[in-house]
Design a protein around this motif. Structure first.
Motif, PDB file in Angstrom:
ATOM      1  N   TYR A   1     -56.270  29.218 -13.813  1.00 39.45           N
ATOM      2  CA  TYR A   1     -56.162  29.205 -12.358  1.00 39.45           C
ATOM      3  C   TYR A   1     -54.753  29.565 -11.911  1.00 39.45           C
ATOM      4  O   TYR A   1     -53.801  29.562 -12.694  1.00 39.45           O
ATOM      5  CB  TYR A   1     -56.491  27.809 -11.810  1.00 39.45           C
ATOM      6  CG  TYR A   1     -55.488  26.760 -12.241  1.00 39.45           C
ATOM      7  CD1 TYR A   1     -54.329  26.530 -11.488  1.00 39.45           C
ATOM      8  CD2 TYR A   1     -55.677  26.021 -13.400  1.00 39.45           C
ATOM      9  CE1 TYR A   1     -53.389  25.593 -11.893  1.00 39.45           C
ATOM     10  CE2 TYR A   1     -54.742  25.082 -13.810  1.00 39.45           C
ATOM     11  CZ  TYR A   1     -53.603  24.870 -13.048  1.00 39.45           C
ATOM     12  OH  TYR A   1     -52.668  23.947 -13.457  1.00 39.45           O
TER      13      TYR A   1
ATOM     14  N   LYS B   1     -48.467  29.175 -12.291  1.00 40.58           N
ATOM     15  CA  LYS B   1     -49.608  28.366 -11.867  1.00 40.58           C
ATOM     16  C   LYS B   1     -49.610  28.106 -10.366  1.00 40.58           C
ATOM     17  O   LYS B   1     -50.672  28.092  -9.744  1.00 40.58           O
ATOM     18  CB  LYS B   1     -49.599  27.022 -12.608  1.00 40.58           C
ATOM     19  CG  LYS B   1     -49.815  27.132 -14.102  1.00 40.58           C
ATOM     20  CD  LYS B   1     -51.209  27.643 -14.422  1.00 40.58           C
ATOM     21  CE  LYS B   1     -51.487  27.624 -15.922  1.00 40.58           C
ATOM     22  NZ  LYS B   1     -52.805  28.227 -16.230  1.00 40.58           N
TER      23      LYS B   1
ATOM     24  N   LEU C   1     -59.152  31.017  -7.769  1.00 38.16           N
ATOM     25  CA  LEU C   1     -57.839  30.780  -7.147  1.00 38.16           C
ATOM     26  C   LEU C   1     -58.004  29.928  -5.907  1.00 38.16           C
ATOM     27  O   LEU C   1     -58.973  30.074  -5.183  1.00 38.16           O
ATOM     28  CB  LEU C   1     -57.210  32.118  -6.778  1.00 38.16           C
ATOM     29  CG  LEU C   1     -55.983  32.102  -5.875  1.00 38.16           C
ATOM     30  CD1 LEU C   1     -55.028  33.184  -6.317  1.00 38.16           C
ATOM     31  CD2 LEU C   1     -56.385  32.365  -4.427  1.00 38.16           C
TER      32      LEU C   1
ATOM     33  N   GLY D   1     -56.715  36.399  -9.320  1.00 38.97           N
ATOM     34  CA  GLY D   1     -57.922  35.807  -9.877  1.00 38.97           C
ATOM     35  C   GLY D   1     -59.150  36.690  -9.815  1.00 38.97           C
ATOM     36  O   GLY D   1     -59.261  37.579  -8.974  1.00 38.97           O
TER      37      GLY D   1
ATOM     38  N   LEU E   1     -57.016  20.624  -8.251  1.00 40.56           N
ATOM     39  CA  LEU E   1     -57.252  21.766  -9.121  1.00 40.56           C
ATOM     40  C   LEU E   1     -56.481  21.634 -10.424  1.00 40.56           C
ATOM     41  O   LEU E   1     -56.996  21.882 -11.511  1.00 40.56           O
ATOM     42  CB  LEU E   1     -56.859  23.052  -8.405  1.00 40.56           C
ATOM     43  CG  LEU E   1     -56.998  24.355  -9.195  1.00 40.56           C
ATOM     44  CD1 LEU E   1     -58.424  24.531  -9.672  1.00 40.56           C
ATOM     45  CD2 LEU E   1     -56.582  25.532  -8.355  1.00 40.56           C
TER      46      LEU E   1
END
Length: 251
Positions: free
Chosen positions: A30, A58, A4, A83, A20
């Motif tokens: 993620y 997200k 994360l 995460g 990312l």
């Protein structure tokens, strides 16, 4: 879900998020949490555009009405995360996101993780000679003074406690941040102090770093405040005002 990205307030709030999101790996999952710590710029507005584009599953945005300090903002993001691994990173882009792969390798090299806990800290210590050449003697003196206090009072064996690029397993993040008291700039030191108390394995990994103009730190007064916080951390734990207890094993 791993890793994360946790970002703080700043004009570049979406820069690391975009890096990312563009990661080309179909097995990579993620979430991005942008924490706006009561900033007066367009951090939340920019981050919300990413949220609308990629969906709240997200990209999520946490906007704090009142400034809580860097440590307080990051803790809010940590406890909102889902995460397995959690990356905390500053939004100014001083550390480049591709270096997360270095942190992942450093984290994996620590295995086996006791109780699934481990921390990989980005470090700028390898750039120290170059930075000294560009600093005034006064700022260099303040830097060495701060490093000495960190070593003498709180954390041994970590050359750069203040780099805002750290990767933690979920269990390590939960154990350390649930015990954290300091919410301002010196929170990293208490974080690592807690980690060393619980004997959480820590890797220090050299990362690329670029000086970003517009820092909120005023060298003398900021480091004076951090010096006071270091003394505060040491005295509070030494006198028992703050306590750390090993969790009980349940059969």
């Amino acid at each position: 879900m791993a890793p994360l990205l946790l970002q703080l307030a700043g004009l570049g709030a979406a820069l690391l998020a975009s890096a990312l999101i563009l990661k080309q790996d179909p097995t990579f999952t993620y979430e991005v949490i942008v924490v706006d710590d009561g900033s007066k710029d367009q951090t939340s507005e920019v981050a919300f555009k990413y949220c609308q584009k990629y969906g709240s599953d997200k990209v999520r945005v946490i906007t704090l009405v009142k400034n809580r300090g860097k440590g307080g903002a990051i803790r809010m993001g940590i406890f909102s995360s889902r995460g397995e691994k959690i990356l905390m990173a500053d939004a100014d882009g001083a550390t480049k996101f591709p270096d997360v792969e270095k942190l992942e390798k450093g984290l994996n090299d620590l295995q086996p993780w006791p109780d699934q806990m481990a921390i990989a800290c980005g470090s700028r210590a390898h750039l120290e000679k170059e930075s000294i050449a560009q600093r005034s003697y006064f700022r260099t003196l303040l830097m060495y003074g701060f490093h000495f206090l960190v070593w003498f009072l709180c954390v041994k064996g970590i050359r750069d406690t203040q780099c805002g690029f750290k990767l933690l397993t979920r269990e390590a993040a939960s154990r350390t941040f649930s015990s954290l008291h300091i919410e301002r700039w010196a929170f990293d030191v208490e974080l690592l102090y807690i980690a060393q108390f619980f004997k959480i394995p820590i890797a220090e990994i050299a990362v690329n770093w670029t000086e970003i103009e517009g820092s909120k730190l005023v060298p003398f007064w900021s480091w004076l405040q951090m010096g006071k916080d270091l003394l505060f951390i040491r005295l509070r734990y030494l006198t028992g005002a703050w306590r750390l207890q090993q969790p009980r094993k349940v059969n």
